[in-house]
Scaffold this motif. Sequence first.
Motif, PDB file in Angstrom:
ATOM      1  N   UNK A   1     -10.962 -12.440  -7.074  1.00  0.00           N
ATOM      2  CA  UNK A   1     -10.251 -12.551  -8.639  1.00  0.00           C
ATOM      3  C   UNK A   1     -10.944 -11.553  -8.348  1.00  0.00           C
ATOM      4  N   UNK A   2     -12.057  -9.953  -8.178  1.00  0.00           N
ATOM      5  CA  UNK A   2     -12.549  -9.335  -8.908  1.00  0.00           C
ATOM      6  C   UNK A   2     -11.595  -8.201  -8.584  1.00  0.00           C
ATOM      7  N   UNK A   3     -10.677  -7.211  -9.089  1.00  0.00           N
ATOM      8  CA  UNK A   3     -10.033  -6.235  -8.443  1.00  0.00           C
ATOM      9  C   UNK A   3     -11.076  -5.483  -7.775  1.00  0.00           C
ATOM     10  N   UNK A   4     -12.974  -5.172  -8.468  1.00  0.00           N
ATOM     11  CA  UNK A   4     -12.851  -4.023  -8.122  1.00  0.00           C
ATOM     12  C   UNK A   4     -13.826  -4.022  -6.751  1.00  0.00           C
ATOM     13  N   UNK A   5     -14.024  -5.175  -6.786  1.00  0.00           N
ATOM     14  CA  UNK A   5     -15.020  -5.907  -4.933  1.00  0.00           C
ATOM     15  C   UNK A   5     -13.071  -5.604  -3.715  1.00  0.00           C
ATOM     16  N   UNK A   6     -12.329  -6.138  -4.464  1.00  0.00           N
ATOM     17  CA  UNK A   6     -10.802  -6.121  -3.974  1.00  0.00           C
ATOM     18  C   UNK A   6     -10.594  -4.244  -2.906  1.00  0.00           C
ATOM     19  N   UNK A   7     -10.483  -3.306  -4.285  1.00  0.00           N
ATOM     20  CA  UNK A   7     -10.613  -2.359  -4.090  1.00  0.00           C
ATOM     21  C   UNK A   7     -11.010  -2.050  -3.064  1.00  0.00           C
ATOM     22  N   UNK A   8     -13.363  -2.508  -3.395  1.00  0.00           N
ATOM     23  CA  UNK A   8     -14.152  -2.102  -2.062  1.00  0.00           C
ATOM     24  C   UNK A   8     -13.468  -1.978  -0.777  1.00  0.00           C
ATOM     25  N   UNK A   9     -13.494  -3.539  -0.822  1.00  0.00           N
ATOM     26  CA  UNK A   9     -13.240  -3.954   0.429  1.00  0.00           C
ATOM     27  C   UNK A   9     -11.752  -3.275   1.324  1.00  0.00           C
ATOM     28  N   UNK A  10     -10.763  -2.975   0.737  1.00  0.00           N
ATOM     29  CA  UNK A  10      -9.765  -1.886   1.479  1.00  0.00           C
ATOM     30  C   UNK A  10     -10.143  -0.853   1.377  1.00  0.00           C
ATOM     31  N   UNK A  11     -11.085  -0.340   0.601  1.00  0.00           N
ATOM     32  CA  UNK A  11     -11.738   1.037   1.197  1.00  0.00           C
ATOM     33  C   UNK A  11     -12.413   0.786   2.245  1.00  0.00           C
ATOM     34  N   UNK A  12     -13.414   0.105   2.316  1.00  0.00           N
ATOM     35  CA  UNK A  12     -13.969  -0.111   3.662  1.00  0.00           C
ATOM     36  C   UNK A  12     -12.679  -0.343   4.760  1.00  0.00           C
ATOM     37  N   UNK A  13     -12.720  -0.853   4.502  1.00  0.00           N
ATOM     38  CA  UNK A  13     -11.049  -1.258   5.873  1.00  0.00           C
ATOM     39  C   UNK A  13     -10.488   0.222   6.111  1.00  0.00           C
ATOM     40  N   UNK A  14     -10.330   0.698   5.703  1.00  0.00           N
ATOM     41  CA  UNK A  14      -9.802   1.845   5.408  1.00  0.00           C
ATOM     42  C   UNK A  14     -10.385   3.304   5.888  1.00  0.00           C
ATOM     43  N   UNK A  15     -11.722   3.510   5.259  1.00  0.00           N
ATOM     44  CA  UNK A  15     -12.700   3.900   5.778  1.00  0.00           C
ATOM     45  C   UNK A  15     -13.342   3.231   7.355  1.00  0.00           C
ATOM     46  N   UNK A  16     -13.270   2.208   7.963  1.00  0.00           N
ATOM     47  CA  UNK A  16     -14.012   1.986   9.413  1.00  0.00           C
ATOM     48  C   UNK A  16     -12.823   2.348  10.230  1.00  0.00           C
ATOM     49  N   UNK A  17     -11.731   2.254  10.001  1.00  0.00           N
ATOM     50  CA  UNK A  17     -10.281   2.697  11.048  1.00  0.00           C
ATOM     51  C   UNK A  17     -10.370   4.068  10.966  1.00  0.00           C
ATOM     52  N   UNK A  18     -10.598   4.987  10.095  1.00  0.00           N
ATOM     53  CA  UNK A  18     -10.570   5.853  10.434  1.00  0.00           C
ATOM     54  C   UNK A  18     -11.283   6.576  10.851  1.00  0.00           C
ATOM     55  N   UNK A  19     -12.416   6.201  11.298  1.00  0.00           N
ATOM     56  CA  UNK A  19     -13.821   6.324  11.693  1.00  0.00           C
ATOM     57  C   UNK A  19     -14.221   6.092  13.196  1.00  0.00           C
ATOM     58  N   UNK A  20     -12.605   5.003  13.739  1.00  0.00           N
ATOM     59  CA  UNK A  20     -12.726   4.708  14.626  1.00  0.00           C
ATOM     60  C   UNK A  20     -13.304   3.286  15.151  1.00  0.00           C
ATOM     61  N   UNK A  21     -13.490   2.527  13.795  1.00  0.00           N
ATOM     62  CA  UNK A  21     -14.244   1.333  13.446  1.00  0.00           C
ATOM     63  C   UNK A  21     -13.586   0.365  14.130  1.00  0.00           C
ATOM     64  N   UNK A  22     -13.700  -0.888  15.155  1.00  0.00           N
ATOM     65  CA  UNK A  22     -13.261  -2.911  14.603  1.00  0.00           C
ATOM     66  C   UNK A  22     -14.003  -2.821  13.204  1.00  0.00           C
ATOM     67  N   UNK A  23     -12.714  -4.025  12.204  1.00  0.00           N
ATOM     68  CA  UNK A  23     -13.814  -3.917  11.375  1.00  0.00           C
ATOM     69  C   UNK A  23     -13.592  -5.761  11.773  1.00  0.00           C
ATOM     70  N   UNK A  24     -14.959  -6.048  10.804  1.00  0.00           N
ATOM     71  CA  UNK A  24     -14.262  -7.381  10.659  1.00  0.00           C
ATOM     72  C   UNK A  24     -15.119  -8.246  10.190  1.00  0.00           C
TER      73      UNK A  24
END
Length: 291
Positions: free
Chosen positions: A213-236
């Motif tokens: 319900x928090x747009x900021x937390x959702x944006x952070x979540x998406x940013x973390x996912x993108x960052x993880x994949x660009x650094x070659x890490x899997x995300x859980x």
Amino acid sequence: ADLALYEAKRQGRSRYCFFESHLESRAFERRALELDLRRALGLRQFSLLYQPQKSFSDNTISGFEALIRWDHPARGRVSPADFIPLAEEIGEIHAIGEWVMRTACQQAASWEGDPSVAVNVSPIQFESENIVTVVRHALDASGLAPERLEIEITESTLMSNTEDVMQRLWAIKAMGVGIAMDDFGTGYASLSHLNSFPFSKLKIDKSFIQAEQSPRARALMKAILAMGSSLGMTTIAEGVETLDQYEELCRGGCTTAQGYYIAKPMTPETIEHFMRACRAASHHPNLMIQE
Ligand code: C2E
Ligand code: MG
Ligand code: MG
Ligand code: MG
């Protein structure tokens, strides 16, 4: 007036007495728990539950996280959130952590389909060089392939004594063991930590997953996912409780999900049955298994 003074003194005194005995009983209580904790391993009061981790790409169970439980004869089941900090304080975490590592590797070695096993390791365990030996011995004794073991550390592991800790992490990584950063996003200086060690996996804290319900937390979540994949890490993602959260993570490119939506932590005896049910259900990707 005399009477009032007497009354105040009496009350003050009784309050003081109450306060003191309250403190005393708390210290006594803690001391009792401490003694019980020191004996728990020898009395075989610990056990491990395993929580499945589901891969988004093919809907299979890719691994399990080992979660310790303490069955106290009088208190019942004590949560790790309550006794792990105490075990860390009194140094008992070294023996308990070694038991967890050995037991998890041994149990995982017999799992069909070769899912991985994730073991939580306390920052205190990393204060000792012995952690490297503990991991090596657990692998040797169980015959578990190192690639199937993953250790989960929190950012607080990297806060102190950094050079020794780094060297121990590298030694464990060199064995072929995966290293995941747990509760990602809740510690200090997360990004510099990602820069200083090549983690194989980012485990996104449930506070980002459960705050849809928090747009900021959702944006952070998406940013973390993108960052993880660009650094070659899997995300859980941890703490996935609803279909909405699950689908959102899938859209965001998350690798794996763990949480009550998939299954609660289960006993080792249940795993075989669970894996069989999952394989049968994989023909129907929308059918979720609940234990
Ligand atoms: P953690 O490593 O972040 O583990 C995730 C916690 O979230 C577990 O709690 C798990 O049961 C719970 N959980 C799983 N799915 C959901 C969900 O969908 N919703 C919610 N609200 N919670 C979920 P648990 O088992 O009580 O463990 C708490 C913490 O205790 C762990 O947090 C970990 O830091 C520590 N811990 C557990 N086992 C061990 C261990 O063997 N060694 C060490 N050092 N720490 C451990
Ligand atoms: Mg964990
Ligand atoms: Mg976690
Ligand atoms: Mg957590």
